[in-house]
Design an enzyme around this catalytic site. Structure first.
Site, short mmCIF file in Angstrom:
data_model
loop_
_atom_site.label_atom_id
_atom_site.label_comp_id
_atom_site.label_asym_id
_atom_site.label_seq_id
_atom_site.Cartn_x
_atom_site.Cartn_y
_atom_site.Cartn_z
N GLY A 32 -10.06 14.05 31.67
CA GLY A 32 -11.44 13.93 32.14
C GLY A 32 -11.71 14.69 33.42
N LEU A 34 -14.10 16.76 33.68
CA LEU A 34 -14.03 18.04 32.97
C LEU A 34 -14.68 19.18 33.75
CD1 LEU A 34 -14.72 16.78 29.35
CD2 LEU A 34 -12.53 17.12 30.50
N HIS A 35 -14.10 20.36 33.61
CA HIS A 35 -14.56 21.56 34.32
C HIS A 35 -14.37 22.75 33.39
CE1 HIS A 35 -10.29 22.17 34.70
NE2 HIS A 35 -10.16 21.04 35.37
N HIS A 38 -11.18 23.08 31.22
CA HIS A 38 -11.23 22.34 29.95
C HIS A 38 -12.19 23.03 29.00
CE1 HIS A 38 -10.36 19.08 33.02
NE2 HIS A 38 -9.35 18.93 32.19
P1 AMP Z 1 -5.94 17.69 32.44
O1 AMP Z 1 -7.27 17.03 32.25
O2 AMP Z 1 -5.74 18.18 33.83
O3 AMP Z 1 -4.80 16.88 31.90
O4 AMP Z 1 -5.98 19.00 31.56
C1 AMP Z 1 -6.26 18.95 30.19
C2 AMP Z 1 -5.97 20.28 29.60
O5 AMP Z 1 -6.79 21.27 30.23
C3 AMP Z 1 -4.52 20.74 29.81
O6 AMP Z 1 -4.07 21.37 28.63
C4 AMP Z 1 -4.64 21.69 30.95
O7 AMP Z 1 -3.63 22.68 30.96
C5 AMP Z 1 -5.98 22.34 30.65
N1 AMP Z 1 -6.53 22.96 31.86
C6 AMP Z 1 -6.79 22.37 33.05
N2 AMP Z 1 -7.24 23.28 33.94
C7 AMP Z 1 -7.27 24.47 33.30
C8 AMP Z 1 -7.63 25.79 33.67
N3 AMP Z 1 -8.07 26.08 34.91
N4 AMP Z 1 -7.53 26.77 32.75
C9 AMP Z 1 -7.08 26.50 31.48
N5 AMP Z 1 -6.72 25.26 31.08
C10 AMP Z 1 -6.81 24.27 31.97
#
Ligand code: AMP
Length: 289
Positions: A32, A34-35, A38
């Site tokens: 979550g 989210l940006h 994601h």
């Molecule tokens: P998280 O919510 O941080 O667990 O991330 C969820 C998914 O989004 C994971 O597969 C992360 O590697 C991916 N993710 C997070 N930040 C980025 C980013 N800046 N660029 C590409 N994928 C991302």
């Protein structure tokens, strides 16, 4: 219309419906807040699969510090709107009780790939990730799952789990999405203080400068890492957790010569906020080919 599912049984029957009518299902697991990072994964899934499921679950099992879990940014409403705007088809938003109705006694562990970087710096971290991702795969049953290469070690560990356990899901790694100033999008960026925020671009700049030296012909790992660590140590209010070079498959520390495909990976605290980033060493001028 986005279908919002809080129960495992609901997401299961939703996906079963799609699969029975021959549709492929893509899955983007997230925690979550989210940006655009994601967003890159969700867009890839929508482009490459007939239906896209996004999960939002802050997984207590992967936090070794309770404080980190409590301060982790959460905004379910904004997340739902973000997912809906992108055109994903289902959101899976389970509670902790839904995911862990009783103490989780079965925990997955992985050898070797987890020895260094975050696996070494955060005890139990990858056990928590592997366990929750395996559970989510059983609940969602996707054809393809999308993970960000920003968490390079996570992608490697999950790929290996899927291979080791003969799982019927394809893992696709998506390149790191960055702000125009080079900062990798991350939920934790929000927690940076006004004072530290302007220094965040220096992390990726340090990685790029190290790659530039490699392209100039410096392949001695000691020299490359010395330069990287000095650049990071010079950032005000920064504390290096690790800054290493590993091979791209088994993620073992390189100590002699750097090669194309090796990964420069870092975790640095800016103030109290821990940021990670990495760069896969490319061929010189590969962007021209
Ligand atoms: P998280 O919510 O941080 O667990 O991330 C969820 C998914 O989004 C994971 O597969 C992360 O590697 C991916 N993710 C997070 N930040 C980025 C980013 N800046 N660029 C590409 N994928 C991302």
């Amino acid at each position: 219309m986005l279908s919002v599912n809080r129960r495992i049984s609901d997401i299961r029957s939703q996906v079963a419906d799609w699969r029975s009518s021959g549709r492929t299902v893509g899955f983007v697991p997230t925690m979550g807040a989210l940006h655009e990072g994601h967003g890159a994964l969700i867009r890839a899934s929508i482009e490459q699969c007939d239906r896209t499921v996004v999960s939002v679950f802050v997984n207590p099992l992967q936090f070794d510090r309770k404080e980190d879990l409590l301060t982790y940014p959460r905004d379910d409403k904004a997340d739902q709107a973000f997912i809906e705007d992108l055109g994903a088809h289902a959101l899976f938003l389970p509670s902790v009780e839904e995911m862990y109705p009783q103490e989780q006694w079965t925990i997955l562990t992985q050898k070797t790939i987890t020895n260094n970087l975050d696996g070494n710096a955060r005890p139990g971290f990858f056990d928590g990730i592997l366990t929750v991702v395996l559970k989510l795969f059983h609940m969602v049953h996707p054809d393809v799952a999308f993970f960000g290469l920003k968490d390079y070690q996570q992608v490697a560990v999950i790929r290996r789990m899927v291979a080791d356990l003969n799982m019927e899901v394809e893992i696709r790694g998506i390149p790191t999405a960055r702000e125009p100033n080079g900062v990798a999008y991350a939920s934790r960026n929000k927690l940076l203080s006004e004072e530290d925020r302007p220094h965040a671009p220096l992390l990726y700049q340090a990685l790029q400068a190290t790659e530039a030296r490699f392209h100039q012909g410096v392949d001695d790992v000691v020299i490359l890492l010395d330069g990287l660590r000095k650049a990071l140590a010079a950032i005000p209010n920064a504390r290096i957790d690790y800054a290493d070079l590993v091979d791209g498959v088994c993620l073992q520390l390189k100590t002699e010569k750097a090669s194309v495909g090796d990964v420069l990976a870092l975790a640095v605290y800016l103030g109290s906020v821990r940021l990670i980033d990495n760069l896969i060493l490319s061929e010189k001028n590969s962007f021209l080919s």
